[in-house]
Motif scaffolding. Structure first.
Motif, PDB file in Angstrom:
ATOM      1  N   LEU A 279       8.561  10.013  -4.920  1.00 15.47           N
ATOM      2  CA  LEU A 279       7.690  11.181  -4.995  1.00 15.47           C
ATOM      3  C   LEU A 279       6.685  11.019  -6.127  1.00 15.47           C
ATOM      4  O   LEU A 279       5.515  11.378  -5.977  1.00 15.47           O
ATOM      5  CB  LEU A 279       8.519  12.448  -5.209  1.00 15.47           C
ATOM      6  N   GLY A 280       7.137  10.428  -7.235  1.00 14.42           N
ATOM      7  CA  GLY A 280       6.221  10.165  -8.340  1.00 14.42           C
ATOM      8  C   GLY A 280       5.112   9.213  -7.953  1.00 14.42           C
ATOM      9  O   GLY A 280       3.959   9.368  -8.371  1.00 14.42           O
ATOM     10  N   GLY A 281       5.434   8.220  -7.135  1.00 14.67           N
ATOM     11  CA  GLY A 281       4.422   7.291  -6.655  1.00 14.67           C
ATOM     12  C   GLY A 281       3.377   7.992  -5.809  1.00 14.67           C
ATOM     13  O   GLY A 281       2.184   7.707  -5.891  1.00 14.67           O
ATOM     14  N   VAL A 282       3.833   8.944  -4.981  1.00  8.36           N
ATOM     15  CA  VAL A 282       2.907   9.723  -4.151  1.00  8.36           C
ATOM     16  C   VAL A 282       1.969  10.544  -5.026  1.00  8.36           C
ATOM     17  O   VAL A 282       0.745  10.565  -4.831  1.00  8.36           O
ATOM     18  CB  VAL A 282       3.684  10.648  -3.193  1.00  8.36           C
ATOM     19  N   LEU A 283       2.547  11.224  -6.017  1.00  8.85           N
ATOM     20  CA  LEU A 283       1.740  12.088  -6.874  1.00  8.85           C
ATOM     21  C   LEU A 283       0.764  11.273  -7.713  1.00  8.85           C
ATOM     22  O   LEU A 283      -0.401  11.679  -7.893  1.00  8.85           O
ATOM     23  CB  LEU A 283       2.660  12.914  -7.786  1.00  8.85           C
ATOM     24  N   ALA A 284       1.219  10.128  -8.229  1.00  8.98           N
ATOM     25  CA  ALA A 284       0.319   9.280  -9.026  1.00  8.98           C
ATOM     26  C   ALA A 284      -0.822   8.759  -8.165  1.00  8.98           C
ATOM     27  O   ALA A 284      -1.975   8.681  -8.624  1.00  8.98           O
ATOM     28  CB  ALA A 284       1.111   8.118  -9.631  1.00  8.98           C
ATOM     29  N   THR A 285      -0.528   8.406  -6.923  1.00  6.20           N
ATOM     30  CA  THR A 285      -1.575   7.933  -6.007  1.00  6.20           C
ATOM     31  C   THR A 285      -2.599   9.029  -5.742  1.00  6.20           C
ATOM     32  O   THR A 285      -3.810   8.805  -5.767  1.00  6.20           O
ATOM     33  CB  THR A 285      -0.949   7.476  -4.676  1.00  6.20           C
ATOM     34  N   ALA A 286      -2.100  10.237  -5.514  1.00  4.51           N
ATOM     35  CA  ALA A 286      -2.985  11.343  -5.143  1.00  4.51           C
ATOM     36  C   ALA A 286      -3.856  11.811  -6.301  1.00  4.51           C
ATOM     37  O   ALA A 286      -5.028  12.149  -6.112  1.00  4.51           O
ATOM     38  CB  ALA A 286      -2.153  12.506  -4.616  1.00  4.51           C
ATOM     39  N   TYR A 287      -3.293  11.822  -7.502  1.00 11.50           N
ATOM     40  CA  TYR A 287      -4.020  12.417  -8.626  1.00 11.50           C
ATOM     41  C   TYR A 287      -4.724  11.393  -9.497  1.00 11.50           C
ATOM     42  O   TYR A 287      -5.302  11.743 -10.530  1.00 11.50           O
ATOM     43  CB  TYR A 287      -3.059  13.283  -9.446  1.00 11.50           C
ATOM     44  N   ASP A 288      -4.694  10.115  -9.117  1.00 16.50           N
ATOM     45  CA  ASP A 288      -5.489   9.098  -9.813  1.00 16.50           C
ATOM     46  C   ASP A 288      -6.874   9.077  -9.173  1.00 16.50           C
ATOM     47  O   ASP A 288      -7.137   8.316  -8.249  1.00 16.50           O
ATOM     48  CB  ASP A 288      -4.809   7.725  -9.704  1.00 16.50           C
ATOM     49  N   GLN A 289      -7.762   9.914  -9.658  1.00 15.79           N
ATOM     50  CA  GLN A 289      -9.066  10.065  -9.024  1.00 15.79           C
ATOM     51  C   GLN A 289     -10.025   8.926  -9.358  1.00 15.79           C
ATOM     52  O   GLN A 289     -11.149   8.898  -8.857  1.00 15.79           O
ATOM     53  CB  GLN A 289      -9.680  11.410  -9.433  1.00 15.79           C
ATOM     54  N   GLY A 304      -9.668  16.886  -1.935  1.00 17.79           N
ATOM     55  CA  GLY A 304      -9.284  16.723  -3.326  1.00 17.79           C
ATOM     56  C   GLY A 304      -7.914  16.104  -3.457  1.00 17.79           C
ATOM     57  O   GLY A 304      -7.300  15.686  -2.463  1.00 17.79           O
ATOM     58  N   PRO A 305      -7.380  16.054  -4.695  1.00 17.69           N
ATOM     59  CA  PRO A 305      -6.083  15.411  -4.931  1.00 17.69           C
ATOM     60  C   PRO A 305      -4.944  16.007  -4.117  1.00 17.69           C
ATOM     61  O   PRO A 305      -4.069  15.271  -3.649  1.00 17.69           O
ATOM     62  CB  PRO A 305      -5.871  15.628  -6.435  1.00 17.69           C
ATOM     63  N   ARG A 306      -4.948  17.342  -3.939  1.00 11.99           N
ATOM     64  CA  ARG A 306      -3.828  17.938  -3.203  1.00 11.99           C
ATOM     65  C   ARG A 306      -3.790  17.469  -1.753  1.00 11.99           C
ATOM     66  O   ARG A 306      -2.717  17.242  -1.190  1.00 11.99           O
ATOM     67  CB  ARG A 306      -3.916  19.474  -3.272  1.00 11.99           C
ATOM     68  N   THR A 307      -4.955  17.308  -1.150  1.00 19.87           N
ATOM     69  CA  THR A 307      -4.977  16.795   0.227  1.00 19.87           C
ATOM     70  C   THR A 307      -4.547  15.331   0.251  1.00 19.87           C
ATOM     71  O   THR A 307      -3.856  14.897   1.193  1.00 19.87           O
ATOM     72  CB  THR A 307      -6.380  16.942   0.837  1.00 19.87           C
ATOM     73  N   ALA A 382       0.834   3.589  -3.190  1.00 16.16           N
ATOM     74  CA  ALA A 382       2.064   4.263  -3.619  1.00 16.16           C
ATOM     75  C   ALA A 382       3.198   3.257  -3.792  1.00 16.16           C
ATOM     76  O   ALA A 382       3.981   3.348  -4.747  1.00 16.16           O
ATOM     77  CB  ALA A 382       2.443   5.339  -2.609  1.00 16.16           C
ATOM     78  N   LEU A 383       3.287   2.274  -2.886  1.00 14.67           N
ATOM     79  CA  LEU A 383       4.316   1.236  -3.002  1.00 14.67           C
ATOM     80  C   LEU A 383       4.113   0.403  -4.264  1.00 14.67           C
ATOM     81  O   LEU A 383       5.079   0.073  -4.965  1.00 14.67           O
ATOM     82  CB  LEU A 383       4.291   0.320  -1.772  1.00 14.67           C
ATOM     83  N   GLN A 384       2.869   0.058  -4.551  1.00 14.79           N
ATOM     84  CA  GLN A 384       2.574  -0.746  -5.744  1.00 14.79           C
ATOM     85  C   GLN A 384       2.913   0.009  -7.024  1.00 14.79           C
ATOM     86  O   GLN A 384       3.451  -0.559  -7.980  1.00 14.79           O
ATOM     87  CB  GLN A 384       1.100  -1.159  -5.734  1.00 14.79           C
ATOM     88  N   ILE A 385       2.606   1.291  -7.050  1.00 15.65           N
ATOM     89  CA  ILE A 385       2.921   2.094  -8.231  1.00 15.65           C
ATOM     90  C   ILE A 385       4.424   2.170  -8.432  1.00 15.65           C
ATOM     91  O   ILE A 385       4.930   2.028  -9.549  1.00 15.65           O
ATOM     92  CB  ILE A 385       2.311   3.508  -8.096  1.00 15.65           C
ATOM     93  N   GLU A 386       5.164   2.363  -7.347  1.00 14.97           N
ATOM     94  CA  GLU A 386       6.626   2.386  -7.438  1.00 14.97           C
ATOM     95  C   GLU A 386       7.175   1.085  -8.009  1.00 14.97           C
ATOM     96  O   GLU A 386       8.076   1.081  -8.838  1.00 14.97           O
ATOM     97  CB  GLU A 386       7.237   2.592  -6.056  1.00 14.97           C
ATOM     98  N   ALA A 387       6.612  -0.027  -7.522  1.00 14.40           N
ATOM     99  CA  ALA A 387       7.141  -1.338  -7.900  1.00 14.40           C
ATOM    100  C   ALA A 387       6.807  -1.708  -9.337  1.00 14.40           C
ATOM    101  O   ALA A 387       7.587  -2.408  -9.997  1.00 14.40           O
ATOM    102  CB  ALA A 387       6.594  -2.400  -6.947  1.00 14.40           C
ATOM    103  N   ASN A 388       5.670  -1.265  -9.839  1.00 16.24           N
ATOM    104  CA  ASN A 388       5.179  -1.748 -11.130  1.00 16.24           C
ATOM    105  C   ASN A 388       5.202  -0.719 -12.251  1.00 16.24           C
ATOM    106  O   ASN A 388       4.920  -1.054 -13.400  1.00 16.24           O
ATOM    107  CB  ASN A 388       3.741  -2.267 -10.973  1.00 16.24           C
ATOM    108  N   CYS A 389       5.533   0.524 -11.924  1.00 18.61           N
ATOM    109  CA  CYS A 389       5.537   1.584 -12.935  1.00 18.61           C
ATOM    110  C   CYS A 389       6.838   2.369 -12.842  1.00 18.61           C
ATOM    111  O   CYS A 389       7.723   2.040 -12.068  1.00 18.61           O
ATOM    112  CB  CYS A 389       4.341   2.526 -12.751  1.00 18.61           C
ATOM    113  N   GLU A 390       6.940   3.397 -13.673  1.00 20.30           N
ATOM    114  CA  GLU A 390       8.076   4.306 -13.624  1.00 20.30           C
ATOM    115  C   GLU A 390       7.556   5.724 -13.379  1.00 20.30           C
ATOM    116  O   GLU A 390       7.639   6.591 -14.262  1.00 20.30           O
ATOM    117  CB  GLU A 390       8.878   4.226 -14.932  1.00 20.30           C
TER     118      GLU A 390
END
Length: 418
Positions: A279-289, A304-307, A382-390
């Motif tokens: 879920l964090g990966g989804v949110l980081a993907t969406a809100y990284d404008q 926007g980010p929410r969409t 989102a997959l990349q963020i999950e794999a490389n971040c927390e």
């Protein structure tokens, strides 16, 4: 591919799906399946429908109660409305339904076969056998009340059907897929979803072959003789031939190599129901404008980010692998739930998701793949963020933000506006 995929507890819920949600479910569900058809073909659609975790995730992303048995009825009704309106284009059609509509399945199959030249006799037989096996050969306490037969123009099919246990107030969903069936009477299911109720009668187990043969032999015996024999052993412990009755660890042997899903009784979505890193990966993907990959999407008016949060979860339903659907509750963070859990359905965001996905599909048909590729990149990012971040999601803060802005996003529940 999805044979023996698991089981889930599906609590019974009362109430109906409001029209404002039912219509949106039809539109978004149809767009998702059309995207799958264009990318992977109709056999992949059948296999996905035969995966209980993917099916539950689809229902959650469409705004249904994330864990209830109502997902089965509502999702299949939405898909039937949407798919059948484009049956010739899609090469796919949904027959049957709930209650009296389930009994119309044979005549609907016959009508389709007369129009397409498929073997109606064999397909009707397949439909009836699926229902007969789950109602009779597998006596697990659940009485079927819904049967959907999904048929392609090439004769491939899948079945999604559900039974109810009124005493335990729970439901069990059964999945079948023609591509995986070697025998109708020996371990035929692609999956069975429902809470394990302990000992059950399962004549489809591979170890029950001697029993099936014995029953066939007994069926030719004189009834009077059989009654006399039964009277002799009345009151004693009857020892059955073969492994008819199984303890809990063996009861679901038809779903070995399973992807088990136990849906809890609680109505609200809790942190333990969700993979917070995903879920964090989804949110980081969406809100990284600042991400340039999404330029073609971000230039869409009103997006926007929410969409993007919703579209990222929609893209996962389309492009995700089976391992991504072990926490269906996470997909309710796309468009909430009609009961207000985890938050009211943001209708304005929902409409944007439908519009953007529909636009990308129409452009893909014309050979312009920029937007469809952009949706795929949402999932990959989102997959990349999950794999490389927390990127662990702040669960409470996420829900608080959704509720705070719900009135801005057209939040609604089955009880009214947020």
């Amino acid at each position: 591919m999805f044979k023996r995929t698991g089981y889930a507890d599906l609590p019974l819920h009362h109430g109906t799906v409001p029209k404002w949600l039912a219509d949106r479910m039809m539109m978004l569900g149809t767009e998702i399946l059309q995207a799958l058809l264009l990318k992977y073909g109709n056999r992949d659609v059948l296999r996905r429908l035969s995966d209980p975790l993917w099916f539950q995730s689809l229902g959650a992303v469409l705004g249904m109660d994330w864990h209830s048995s109502g997902i089965t009825t509502s999702v299949m009704y939405a898909l039937k409305r949407g798919i059948n309106a484009h049956a010739k284009e899609f090469g796919l059609c949904v027959c049957g339904g709930r209650g009296k509509y389930s009994r119309k399945t044979p005549e609907q199959i016959d009508w389709l076969c007369n129009a397409t030249g498929l073997n109606g006799t064999e397909l009707v037989r397949a439909s009836k056998l699926c229902a007969k096996v789950d109602n009779t050969a597998v006596q697990d306490g659940f009485q079927l009340y819904q049967h959907n037969f999904i048929l392609t123009d090439e004769g491939d099919w899948a079945v999604v059907q559900q039974g109810m246990n009124t005493q335990t107030r729970s439901a069990r969903r059964y999945h079948w897929c023609s591509a995986d069936i070697k025998s109708f009477v020996e371990e035929p299911h692609s999956a069975v979803t429902g809470e394990n109720r302990g000992k059950i009668l399962n004549l489809t187990d591979s170890t029950a072959a001697p029993t099936r043969n014995s029953i066939l032999t007994l069926s030719h015996e004189n009834p009077d003789r059989m009654i006399k024999e039964i009277a002799k052993i009345s009151g004693n412990n009857l020892i059955m031939q073969g492994e008819l009755f199984a303890e809990k660890q063996d009861a679901n042997i038809i779903i070995e190599n399973s992807r088990n899903l136990t849906m809890p009784a609680h109505h609200d979505v809790r942190p333990e129901d969700v993979d917070l890193k995903r879920l964090g990966g989804v949110l980081a993907t969406a809100y990284d404008q600042d991400n340039p990959d999404f330029e073609s999407l971000l230039l869409t008016p009103g997006l926007g980010p929410r969409t993007l949060q919703s579209l990222t979860l929609v893209s996962e339903v389309i492009y995700g692998t089976p391992s991504r659907f072990k926490d269906p509750a996470r997909f309710s963070f796309a468009h909430g739930g009609k009961d207000g859990h985890p938050f009211p359905v943001p209708t304005k965001i929902y409409d944007e998701s439908i519009r953007v996905l529909g636009d990308s599909i129409e452009k893909s048909k014309l050979g312009y793949d920029d937007k469809s590729e952009c949706l795929r990149r949402l999932h990959k990012t989102a997959l990349q963020i999950e794999a490389n971040c927390e990127p662990i999601a702040d669960f409470d803060a996420t829900i608080a933000r959704e509720r705070e802005h719900s009135h801005e996003w057209g939040g609604r529940t089955c009880m009214g506006e947020a």
